[in-house]
Structure formats: structure tokens, C-alpha cells
Write an enzyme that holds these catalytic residues in place. Structure first.
Site, PDB file in Angstrom:
ATOM      1  N   GLY A 280       2.623   2.491  10.562  1.00  0.00           N
ATOM      2  CA  GLY A 280       3.643   3.549  10.597  1.00  0.00           C
ATOM      3  C   GLY A 280       4.307   3.752  11.837  1.00  0.00           C
TER       4      GLY A 280
ATOM      5  N   GLU B 130      -6.530   5.135   7.877  1.00  0.00           N
ATOM      6  CA  GLU B 130      -6.255   6.067   7.756  1.00  0.00           C
ATOM      7  C   GLU B 130      -7.483   6.678   7.067  1.00  0.00           C
ATOM      8  OE1 GLU B 130      -2.464   5.759   5.624  1.00  0.00           O
ATOM      9  OE2 GLU B 130      -1.578   5.335   7.233  1.00  0.00           O
TER      10      GLU B 130
ATOM     11  N   GLY C 197       2.879  -1.182   4.052  1.00  0.00           N
ATOM     12  CA  GLY C 197       2.895   0.248   4.054  1.00  0.00           C
ATOM     13  C   GLY C 197       4.462   0.696   3.587  1.00  0.00           C
ATOM     14  N   GLY C 198       5.052   1.147   4.448  1.00  0.00           N
ATOM     15  CA  GLY C 198       6.347   2.073   4.405  1.00  0.00           C
ATOM     16  C   GLY C 198       7.376   0.929   3.667  1.00  0.00           C
TER      17      GLY C 198
ATOM     18  N   HIS D  18      -9.269   1.253   5.088  1.00  0.00           N
ATOM     19  CA  HIS D  18      -7.989   1.551   5.692  1.00  0.00           C
ATOM     20  C   HIS D  18      -8.280   2.689   7.049  1.00  0.00           C
ATOM     21  CE1 HIS D  18      -3.810   2.797   6.548  1.00  0.00           C
ATOM     22  NE2 HIS D  18      -3.297   1.770   6.103  1.00  0.00           N
TER      23      HIS D  18
ATOM     24  N   SER E 101       3.584  -2.169  10.096  1.00  0.00           N
ATOM     25  CA  SER E 101       5.020  -2.136  10.451  1.00  0.00           C
ATOM     26  C   SER E 101       5.566  -3.639  10.033  1.00  0.00           C
ATOM     27  CB  SER E 101       5.314  -1.793  11.818  1.00  0.00           C
ATOM     28  OG  SER E 101       5.179  -0.580  11.863  1.00  0.00           O
TER      29      SER E 101
ATOM     30  N   ASN F  42       0.971  -1.226  -0.002  1.00  0.00           N
ATOM     31  CA  ASN F  42      -0.033  -0.009   0.084  1.00  0.00           C
ATOM     32  C   ASN F  42       0.901   1.279   0.069  1.00  0.00           C
ATOM     33  OD1 ASN F  42      -1.781   2.051   0.458  1.00  0.00           O
ATOM     34  ND2 ASN F  42      -2.307   1.327   2.566  1.00  0.00           N
ATOM     35  N   TRP F  43       0.902   1.883  -1.424  1.00  0.00           N
ATOM     36  CA  TRP F  43       2.094   2.911  -1.368  1.00  0.00           C
ATOM     37  C   TRP F  43       1.589   4.301  -0.784  1.00  0.00           C
ATOM     38  CZ3 TRP F  43       3.706   2.153  -7.125  1.00  0.00           C
ATOM     39  CH2 TRP F  43       4.487   0.988  -7.106  1.00  0.00           C
ATOM     40  N   LYS F  44       0.083   4.219  -0.220  1.00  0.00           N
ATOM     41  CA  LYS F  44      -0.386   5.396   0.103  1.00  0.00           C
ATOM     42  C   LYS F  44      -0.035   6.782  -0.850  1.00  0.00           C
ATOM     43  CE  LYS F  44      -0.028   3.389   4.725  1.00  0.00           C
ATOM     44  NZ  LYS F  44      -0.005   3.656   6.060  1.00  0.00           N
TER      45      LYS F  44
ATOM     46  N   GLU G 220      -5.144  -4.750  10.703  1.00  0.00           N
ATOM     47  CA  GLU G 220      -4.097  -3.836  10.884  1.00  0.00           C
ATOM     48  C   GLU G 220      -4.582  -2.974  12.191  1.00  0.00           C
ATOM     49  OE1 GLU G 220      -2.243  -2.705   6.811  1.00  0.00           O
ATOM     50  OE2 GLU G 220      -3.979  -1.441   7.076  1.00  0.00           O
TER      51      GLU G 220
HETATM   52  P1  PGA Z   1       2.922   0.104   7.447  1.00  0.00           P
HETATM   53  O1  PGA Z   1       1.574   0.626   7.121  1.00  0.00           O
HETATM   54  O2  PGA Z   1       3.573  -0.986   6.764  1.00  0.00           O
HETATM   55  O3  PGA Z   1       3.804   1.397   7.262  1.00  0.00           O
HETATM   56  O4  PGA Z   1       2.801   0.186   8.947  1.00  0.00           O
HETATM   57  C1  PGA Z   1       0.671  -0.433   6.744  1.00  0.00           C
HETATM   58  C2  PGA Z   1      -0.594  -0.024   6.272  1.00  0.00           C
HETATM   59  O5  PGA Z   1      -1.109   1.269   6.533  1.00  0.00           O
HETATM   60  O6  PGA Z   1      -1.529  -0.657   5.597  1.00  0.00           O
END
Ligand code: PGA
Length: 253
Positions: A175, A99, A235-236, A97, A214, A10-12, A169
């Protein structure tokens, strides 16, 4: 029951079109032995979806959208429909998600509508659920996640359920560098599986449940070795092709 592992990046709000296209080529090269054995997708920003889907044609990399609107068309400035995502080559759509829930007003009700819209457009939903730190500390994790799963999937048939992926999640792990322990992840994944059995008994064992929060090359294999952890939403650590490929390979162990 063996479920093929599914890892999605997930590149956001990261990567230009040029960066995204270059990434796909490097990822495909880096996947090596994992190619075909693990299902792999990336979720670029809307602007890069078309170009990434083209670049991914003929590779083992699939494309996911990070969000979708539930209506098919209309006066909804800034929104994108499921059919539009399908047209540019998406196969999956992430919904719910944390966010989106925390920053953009996503609710269990809008999640359910978005799941319906994706299924109607023959896309495969990745439905995200997870508790906040305050909810975990109050001992409410299973209650919160259970509510999100039941509401987000309400009324779906077994055939529809079979086409989706869940992503657990924990909000406190996203993050933050703070990953759930394997035991914490497995506990919630097993609880989600039990709800899926209630909702669609015959297919519950075929539905993949990803862990997210993470995930990195150092912890991916251990997490995905848990009996009910069927992949990862990353994500990251999905922004760099070699590191992401290392996470994917963690699914083989
Ligand atoms: P993260 O994000 O791996 O950077 O913690 C995961 C996500 O939001 O899907």
C-alpha cells in the site's frame, strides 16, 4: 519446472455485495487470452463471499477468503470457520497477512493453526510472510521470512505443502507504492524455495510463491518473469477489473 502462475486480488475491506458481483462479470470479460492460462482468484470481504462465488460459477475466477478461524465451531464471536468458507464456495484462504499480524495480533502460531484448519476443510491456504522496513534495514529479511515460513508450515507433510501457496509481501511495500525490485523479490523467493526444499523436498518445485506489495500493471510482468516469482497477491490494484486483468495478463509474458 513450469508452475502455472497464480494471481489473487485481496480486496481487504472494500466492495459491497453488488459491487463485488459486478466486478466478477467485468473481470471475466477483461481476462481474454489469460483465461485458463493463469489461475485467478479474488478475496472479497466475508459478506460478499457467497454472492461472488455464485457469480463466479462457470467462469475462470476462483474465490478466496481473507482470513479464517482455526477452530471448527464454538463460542468465538465474530469468527468464521474453514468449513463455513468452503460451504459458500471458497477455494482458497489467505492467512498471516501483515495487516492481520500488525493490527489484529496474528502470530506464527495462529498462522500454523489456520493453515491446518484450511487444509482440513479442503481449502488451499495462501500463507503470507514478509519483513518490516526496520527488519530489512537491519539486514534481517531472510531470518524473519525464514522464521515465518518454518513456523507457519511446521509439521506439514509433503502432500499438504503441495496444496498451499506462499506470498512474499514485504511490509514496507504494501500500500505504499514502493515495490520491491525484481532482484529483491527474487532473492527472497529463492530463499523461501530453499526452505521448502528442506521441508518437503519432492514438492518444493511445484509450490507457487506469489509476490505482493504495490503490484500494478506497470510492474507485474517484470516481477512475474523472475524464476521464483509465480504470481502476485494484489491489494489496491485489484479493485478495478481492467487494471487487475492487465496484471493477470502480465503473467503471460
Ligand atoms: P497492495 O497490497 O497491492 O495494495 O500493496 C498488497 C497486499 O496487502 O496483499
Amino acid at each position: 519446472m513450469t508452475r502455472r502462475k497464480f494471481v489473487c486480488g485481496n480486496w481487504k475491506m472494500h466492495k459491497t455485495v453488488a459491487e463485488a458481483v459486478a466486478f466478477v462479470k467485468e473481470l471475466e470479460a477483461a481476462l481474454g487470452e489469460a483465461k485458463g492460462k493463469v489461475q485467478v482468484a479474488v478475496a472479497p470481504p466475508f459478506t460478499a463471499l457467497h454472492a461472488v462465488a455464485r457469480a463466479a460459477t462457470g467462469t475462470s475466477v476462483e474465490v478466496a477468503a481473507q482470513d479464517v478461524h482455526w477452530e471448527a465451531k464454538g463460542a468465538f464471536t465474530g469468527e468464521v470457520s474453514a468449513a463455513m468458507l468452503a460451504e459458500v464456495g471458497c477455494r482458497h484462504g489467505i492467512v498471516g497477512h501483515s495487516e492481520r499480524r500488525q493490527l489484529f495480533g496474528e502470530t506464527d502460531e495462529t498462522v500454523r493453526k489456520k493453515v491446518g484448519a484450511l487444509l482440513a476443510a479442503h481449502l488451499q491456504p495462501i500463507v503470507c510472510v514478509g519483513e518490516t522496513l526496520a527488519e530489512r534495514e537491519a539486514g534481517r529479511t531472510l531470518e524473519v521470512v525464514g522464521r515465518q515460513v518454518r513456523a507457519g508450515l511446521a509439521g506439514l507433510s509433503a502432500q499438504e505443502l503441495e496444496r498451499l501457496t506462499l506470498a512474499y509481501e514485504p511490509v514496507w511495500a504494501i500500500g505504499t507504492g514502493r515495490t520491491a525490485t525484481t532482484a529483491q523479490a527474487q532473492e527472497v523467493h529463492a530463499a523461501i524455495r530453499a526452505i521448502l526444499r528442506e521441508l518437503g523436498a519432492p514438492v518444493a518445485d511445484r509450490i507457487r510463491i506469489q509476490y505482493g506489495g504495490s503490484v500494478k500493471p506497470e510492474n507485474a510482468a517484470e516481477l512475474m518473469a523472475q524464476p521464483d516469482v509465480d504470481g502476485a497477491l494484489v491489494g489496491g490494484a485489484s479493485l478495478e477489473p481492467n487494471g487487475f486483468a492487465a496484471i493477470v495478463k502480465g503473467a503471460l509474458r
